[in-house]
Design a protein around this motif. Structure first.
Motif, PDB file in Angstrom:
ATOM      1  N   GLY A   1      45.042  39.920  59.210  1.00 21.00           N
ATOM      2  CA  GLY A   1      45.833  40.992  59.811  1.00 21.00           C
ATOM      3  C   GLY A   1      45.276  42.374  59.545  1.00 21.00           C
ATOM      4  O   GLY A   1      45.863  43.362  59.975  1.00 21.00           O
ATOM      5  N   THR A   2      44.155  42.456  58.862  1.00 18.21           N
ATOM      6  CA  THR A   2      43.653  43.779  58.497  1.00 18.21           C
ATOM      7  C   THR A   2      43.263  44.604  59.723  1.00 18.21           C
ATOM      8  O   THR A   2      42.814  44.060  60.732  1.00 18.21           O
ATOM      9  CB  THR A   2      42.443  43.668  57.542  1.00 18.21           C
ATOM     10  OG1 THR A   2      42.042  44.992  57.163  1.00 18.21           O
ATOM     11  CG2 THR A   2      41.256  42.950  58.190  1.00 18.21           C
ATOM     12  N   THR A   3      43.443  45.923  59.583  1.00 14.33           N
ATOM     13  CA  THR A   3      42.968  46.838  60.630  1.00 14.33           C
ATOM     14  C   THR A   3      41.766  47.638  60.109  1.00 14.33           C
ATOM     15  O   THR A   3      41.359  48.602  60.733  1.00 14.33           O
ATOM     16  CB  THR A   3      44.090  47.811  61.034  1.00 14.33           C
ATOM     17  OG1 THR A   3      44.558  48.487  59.860  1.00 14.33           O
ATOM     18  CG2 THR A   3      45.238  47.096  61.710  1.00 14.33           C
ATOM     19  N   THR A   4      41.233  47.226  58.957  1.00  7.62           N
ATOM     20  CA  THR A   4      40.103  47.924  58.340  1.00  7.62           C
ATOM     21  C   THR A   4      38.816  47.146  58.636  1.00  7.62           C
ATOM     22  O   THR A   4      38.683  45.997  58.186  1.00  7.62           O
ATOM     23  CB  THR A   4      40.318  48.019  56.807  1.00  7.62           C
ATOM     24  OG1 THR A   4      41.589  48.594  56.564  1.00  7.62           O
ATOM     25  CG2 THR A   4      39.229  48.841  56.139  1.00  7.62           C
ATOM     26  N   PRO A   5      37.895  47.735  59.399  1.00  7.07           N
ATOM     27  CA  PRO A   5      36.700  46.984  59.803  1.00  7.07           C
ATOM     28  C   PRO A   5      35.951  46.339  58.633  1.00  7.07           C
ATOM     29  O   PRO A   5      35.556  45.166  58.711  1.00  7.07           O
ATOM     30  CB  PRO A   5      35.838  48.045  60.497  1.00  7.07           C
ATOM     31  CG  PRO A   5      36.828  49.040  61.021  1.00  7.07           C
ATOM     32  CD  PRO A   5      37.934  49.079  60.019  1.00  7.07           C
ATOM     33  N   SER A   6      35.776  47.077  57.510  1.00  8.41           N
ATOM     34  CA  SER A   6      34.993  46.498  56.410  1.00  8.41           C
ATOM     35  C   SER A   6      35.696  45.274  55.821  1.00  8.41           C
ATOM     36  O   SER A   6      35.049  44.341  55.339  1.00  8.41           O
ATOM     37  CB  SER A   6      34.753  47.544  55.315  1.00  8.41           C
ATOM     38  OG  SER A   6      35.993  47.984  54.818  1.00  8.41           O
ATOM     39  N   ARG A   7      37.042  45.258  55.866  1.00  3.55           N
ATOM     40  CA  ARG A   7      37.768  44.104  55.307  1.00  3.55           C
ATOM     41  C   ARG A   7      37.578  42.860  56.154  1.00  3.55           C
ATOM     42  O   ARG A   7      37.565  41.740  55.655  1.00  3.55           O
ATOM     43  CB  ARG A   7      39.254  44.420  55.151  1.00  3.55           C
ATOM     44  CG  ARG A   7      39.519  45.360  53.996  1.00  3.55           C
ATOM     45  CD  ARG A   7      41.007  45.550  53.746  1.00  3.55           C
ATOM     46  NE  ARG A   7      41.178  46.480  52.633  1.00  3.55           N
ATOM     47  CZ  ARG A   7      42.127  47.401  52.560  1.00  3.55           C
ATOM     48  NH1 ARG A   7      43.017  47.511  53.525  1.00  3.55           N
ATOM     49  NH2 ARG A   7      42.198  48.204  51.518  1.00  3.55           N
TER      50      ARG A   7
END
Ligand SMILES: NC(=O)c1ccc[n+]([C@@H]2O[C@H](COP(=O)([O-])OP(=O)(O)OC[C@H]3O[C@@H](n4cnc5c(N)ncnc54)[C@H](OP(=O)(O)O)[C@@H]3O)[C@@H](O)[C@H]2O)c1
Length: 316
Positions: A281-287
């Motif tokens: 569900g992350t919205t952080t590209p690196s994650r």
């Protein structure tokens, strides 16, 4: 990125997929960066629902689907390259469930409009509807399939018996059951190991009984939603002071495999022989990139069991 067969479809799909529930308040650039990172990491499968965006101020139904389309403006060639899944069946005003023929068809058509697409690769029934009439679901699925609007079908949060009930009328294979599963929210796998014991609450059947085994026997792909969430309380377990032993074990394994902790959380799910998919569900590209590194890790039995026990599950 390791791939698995989606149900009985013969289609190979990545074992890590990107959930789009949290993009409703993101800018075009943020959505494009997230999408680009996902594709770069080998994730070409995107999970939506008609509902996503309903809780964003000024948002509403189909907001996340619409923002996905507006930000990405996919060419038809790129659309063919990805798998787009959406869900139907949750109503927010007043809150309830609706698997009627009319609702399924109208909601899928609104999803297509919001996504600016001609077809969904997969449509899931989001939550069981106590008032379901399997014949109505069958009529909706037949019509959407015949019109080329939906190519495959599945369910979410359904018990084995609820799937059997649908199958009394639905002819398309139920390829998927999307269910909540993380190391700390792991009743689905813990129940079978503690069955018959009175010493642990894990023995309580919460899934209609044997949901994971049922999926394996019937070649239904399980998709694990909220793979980082603590459980019923909000927040994630990674780095949480509520789970010191679990985080110590995750960090030990992350160091061993040369990955970030998020990859170990994903690997715990993908290690299961049911060939599950993780719905990030992350919205952080690196994650998303860090998580994808967990796709190919095959934790040993000892490592898999050490994680579930460090999360507080007592095995008999
Ligand atoms: N079928 C269903 O009933 C159902 C229900 C809920 C969700 N879903 C699906 O499952 C997907 C995933 O659900 P989810 O978003 O709850 O999953 P999740 O991956 O467990 O949680 C994502 C959240 O954790 C945060 N996060 C991730 N890594 C972090 C870190 N290292 N430190 C701090 N925060 C971190 C993310 O923040 P950032 O965004 O800032 O990285 C995001 O807010 C959804 O997008 C949706 O597609 C399905």
């Amino acid at each position: 990125m390791r791939s698995i067969e989606l149900g009985t479809s013969g289609q190979e799909v990545p074992n890590i997929i990107a959930g789009m529930m949290r993009i409703g308040d993101k800018t075009d650039v943020q959505i494009r960066d997230l999408y680009a990172a996902a594709r770069e990491a080998g994730v070409n499968y995107f999970d939506h629902a008609d509902l996503y965006g309903f809780n964003v101020p000024e948002g509403g139904y189909h907001l996340c689907e619409r923002r996905f389309a507006e930000a990405l403006k996919l060419s038809s060639a790129e659309r063919e390259d990805i798998i787009v899944q959406s869900k139907t069946g949750i109503i927010d005003k007043p809150w309830g469930y609706d698997q009627s023929y009319e609702h399924i068809v109208a909601s899928a058509e609104r999803s297509l409009k919001a996504l600016n697409m001609d077809y969904l690769d997969v449509l899931l029934l989001h939550r069981p509807d106590a008032l379901v009439e399997p014949e109505e679901v069958a009529r909706a699925f037949d019509e959407l399939e015949a019109a080329g609007k939906v190519r495959a079908f599945g369910v979410s949060n359904h018990t084995p018996r609820q799937i059997d009930l649908l199958k009394t009328a639905v002819e398309q294979p139920i390829l998927i059951n999307q269910v909540q599963l993380s190391i700390t929210h792991s009743a689905l796998v813990a129940q079978g190991m503690t069955s018959n014991m009175t010493t642990t609450g894990d023995a309580i059947t919460r899934d209609g009984g044997g949901l994971v085994d049922y999926a394996r026997i019937n070649d239904i792909t399980l998709q694990a939603w909220s793979p980082l969430q603590k459980g019923s309380e909000p927040g994630i377990f990674l780095g949480s002071p509520d789970y010191p032993e679990l985080n110590a074990e995750i960090e030990r394994l992350a160091e061993k495999y040369g990955v970030e902790p998020i990859a170990v959380a994903c690997a715990w799910i993908t290690r299961h022989p049911a060939n599950m998919q993780v719905v990030l569900g992350t919205t952080t590209p690196s994650r998303i990139v860090d998580a994808a590194a967990g796709s190919d890790i095959s934790l040993s039995r000892a490592e898999w069991y050490s994680l579930i026990q460090a999360a507080g599950h007592k095995l008999p």
